[in-house]
Scaffold this motif. Structure first.
Motif, short mmCIF file in Angstrom:
data_model
loop_
_atom_site.label_atom_id
_atom_site.label_comp_id
_atom_site.label_asym_id
_atom_site.label_seq_id
_atom_site.Cartn_x
_atom_site.Cartn_y
_atom_site.Cartn_z
N VAL A 281 36.06 33.81 35.90
CA VAL A 281 36.17 33.85 37.54
C VAL A 281 35.50 34.90 38.07
N TYR A 282 35.81 36.03 37.49
CA TYR A 282 35.12 37.39 38.08
C TYR A 282 33.54 37.07 37.94
N MET A 293 32.01 28.65 50.75
CA MET A 293 32.75 27.68 50.33
C MET A 293 33.12 28.03 48.69
N PRO A 294 32.09 28.31 47.90
CA PRO A 294 32.48 28.52 46.66
C PRO A 294 33.48 29.86 46.39
N MET A 295 33.13 30.87 47.25
CA MET A 295 34.30 31.78 47.20
C MET A 295 35.87 31.42 47.71
N ALA A 296 35.82 30.66 48.54
CA ALA A 296 37.20 30.12 48.86
C ALA A 296 37.75 29.39 47.68
N ILE A 297 36.97 28.37 46.86
CA ILE A 297 37.37 27.86 45.94
C ILE A 297 37.74 28.90 44.64
N ILE A 298 36.92 29.65 44.45
CA ILE A 298 37.19 30.60 43.27
C ILE A 298 38.28 31.56 43.59
N THR A 299 38.63 31.85 44.74
CA THR A 299 39.60 32.61 45.23
C THR A 299 41.16 31.85 44.83
N VAL A 300 41.07 30.33 45.18
CA VAL A 300 42.21 29.85 44.71
C VAL A 300 42.55 29.85 43.37
N ILE A 301 41.43 29.61 42.48
CA ILE A 301 41.73 29.65 41.13
C ILE A 301 41.96 31.05 40.50
N ILE A 364 36.24 43.34 35.31
CA ILE A 364 35.84 43.25 33.97
C ILE A 364 35.99 43.93 33.06
N LEU A 365 35.77 45.12 33.25
CA LEU A 365 36.20 46.44 32.27
C LEU A 365 37.46 46.34 31.99
N SER A 366 38.49 46.18 32.81
CA SER A 366 39.62 46.31 32.42
C SER A 366 40.29 45.17 31.44
N LEU A 367 39.50 43.96 31.75
CA LEU A 367 39.95 42.75 31.06
C LEU A 367 39.27 42.89 29.58
#
Length: 389
Positions: A281-282, A293-301, A364-367
């Motif tokens: 996702v990140y 629009m892609p940002m809105a969708i990815i924010t929901v996920i 990403i680093l924390s993950l």
């Protein structure tokens, strides 16, 4: 019995909403509070930072101190303290008194939240525990993301006093519901303080604490700057940003429901898969940051995954220290707060050093680091016979 359990979990969920809403709801009305008390916005911000500091300090200690007392009595005490603090905040004209009325209840915050998770878990069969806890987590999510716009609306439409009265009203409703509908919940087996603290001698407990700090850092290190990211990178309008934040909050609540099922079916696989899912996702978040629009969708996920992540954090610590559930839940609350603080701080460094777009790197680093602690804990908890096959 099932109806009684459902009612108890509902009351606990609303109770947690009231406690978290008291903490987070102030964020949306800080300018109004500053004007009301004739102080600067930065000074008004002490209502948030001092509350969070009190929660972090009392997280491991207060649930431990109250672990041997009848659960219902403790619930009533905490709700009473919060209600009194809220009432003082409504009528006082002194900022110092308002600050005290915020900080004192904050020390009791971990008691109720820890107790809510423990009581919900104890009210159902062992295999149903993740689902029961996930329902209480809906109150956490709602308090964080739904309470803020509600309180902001009341403050702008009516008055700052009525906005603060909303805090008091929710706590009063839960207090009355607890008196009327929650039965006495005596502690069946009182654990000594020493036996509970001894869970800190286990390496699994510390690995779990490290994982929670890192996973919360991964989520909130980025989320803390989401509005700024959407403004400066995606070039969203103020209204679009507000809508996207609401979508994140709604998705977060959905994530709590999904988490209960995932952790019930296969907990270890769910925990192990989480860093990979959020990492993907990140990466998309970073690559598609300029497109609305892609940002809105990815924010929901992302919001759904964040809801799942909160449940994973609580499960990961309580499963490592299940013999001391109250203390373990206190450790969870403190670890989560430390993770939020760490992530926000490091995220700020990435923004100042590289630009807003690169705040995703703290996630990403924390993950990556969390994946190491997760794998290590799974390896240590796996029987040697299985490892040798």
């Amino acid at each position: 019995m099932a109806k009684g359990n459902n009612l108890l979990i509902l009351i606990l969920t609303i109770g947690v909403f009231g406690i978290i809403n008291t903490e987070m709801g102030v964020i949306g009305i800080l300018p109004s509070i500053a004007e009301h008390f004739h102080v600067s916005v930065s000074k008004a911000g002490l209502l948030v930072s001092f509350f969070a500091l009190a929660v972090a300090v009392s997280g491991p200690t207060m649930p431990l101190l109250f672990s041997g007392i009848n659960r219902k009595k403790v619930m009533l005490l905490v709700l009473g303290v919060f209600l009194l603090g809220n009432i003082v905040s409504i009528f006082t004209s002194s900022f110092t008194l308002a600050l005290i009325a915020r900080v004192v209840p904050a020390f009791f915050h971990p008691i109720y939240c820890s107790l809510a998770f423990t009581a919900a878990a104890a009210s159902v069969r062992k295999e149903e525990v993740p689902k029961a806890v996930s329902k209480v987590f809906i109150g956490v999510s709602a308090g964080m993301v739904v309470g803020v716009p509600i309180v902001s609306f009341i403050a702008s439409a009516v008055s700052i006093e009525m906005a603060m009265a909303f805090f008091a009203l929710v706590n009063a409703i839960v207090l009355i519901a607890t008196i009327l509908f929650v039965p006495s919940i005596p502690v069946k087996e009182r654990l000594s303080y020493g036996s509970q603290v001894r869970v800190l001698q286990k390496s699994m407990t510390w690995l779990s604490i490290a994982t929670v700090i890192l996973l919360n850092s991964a989520v909130f290190g980025v989320y803390s700057y989401l509005a700024e990211y959407l403004k400066s990178v995606t070039n969203m309008s103020a209204n679009s940003i507000s809508l996207t934040l609401v979508l994140f909050g709604g998705a977060n609540i959905i994530g709590n429901v999904i988490a209960g099922k995932l952790l019930t079916n296969n907990a270890n696989k769910s925990v192990l898969a989480f860093p990979f899912a959020l990492g993907i996702v990140y990466i998309i978040f970073f690559l598609a940051g300029q497109f609305t629009m892609p940002m809105a969708i990815i924010t929901v996920i992302w919001g759904i995954l964040a809801g799942i992540g909160g449940n994973i954090n609580q499960y990961w610590i309580i499963s490592a220290a299940s013999e001391a559930p109250d203390f373990a839940n206190g450790l969870f609350l403190t670890s989560a707060n430390l993770g939020t603080t760490l992530g926000s701080a490091v995220g700020g460094l990435f923004i100042s050093g590289m630009g807003t777009q690169y705040v995703v790197l703290v996630g990403i680093l924390s993950l990556i680091l969390s994946l190491m602690t997760i794998l290590l804990r799974i390896y240590m908890s796996t029987p040697k016979q299985q490892l040798s096959r």
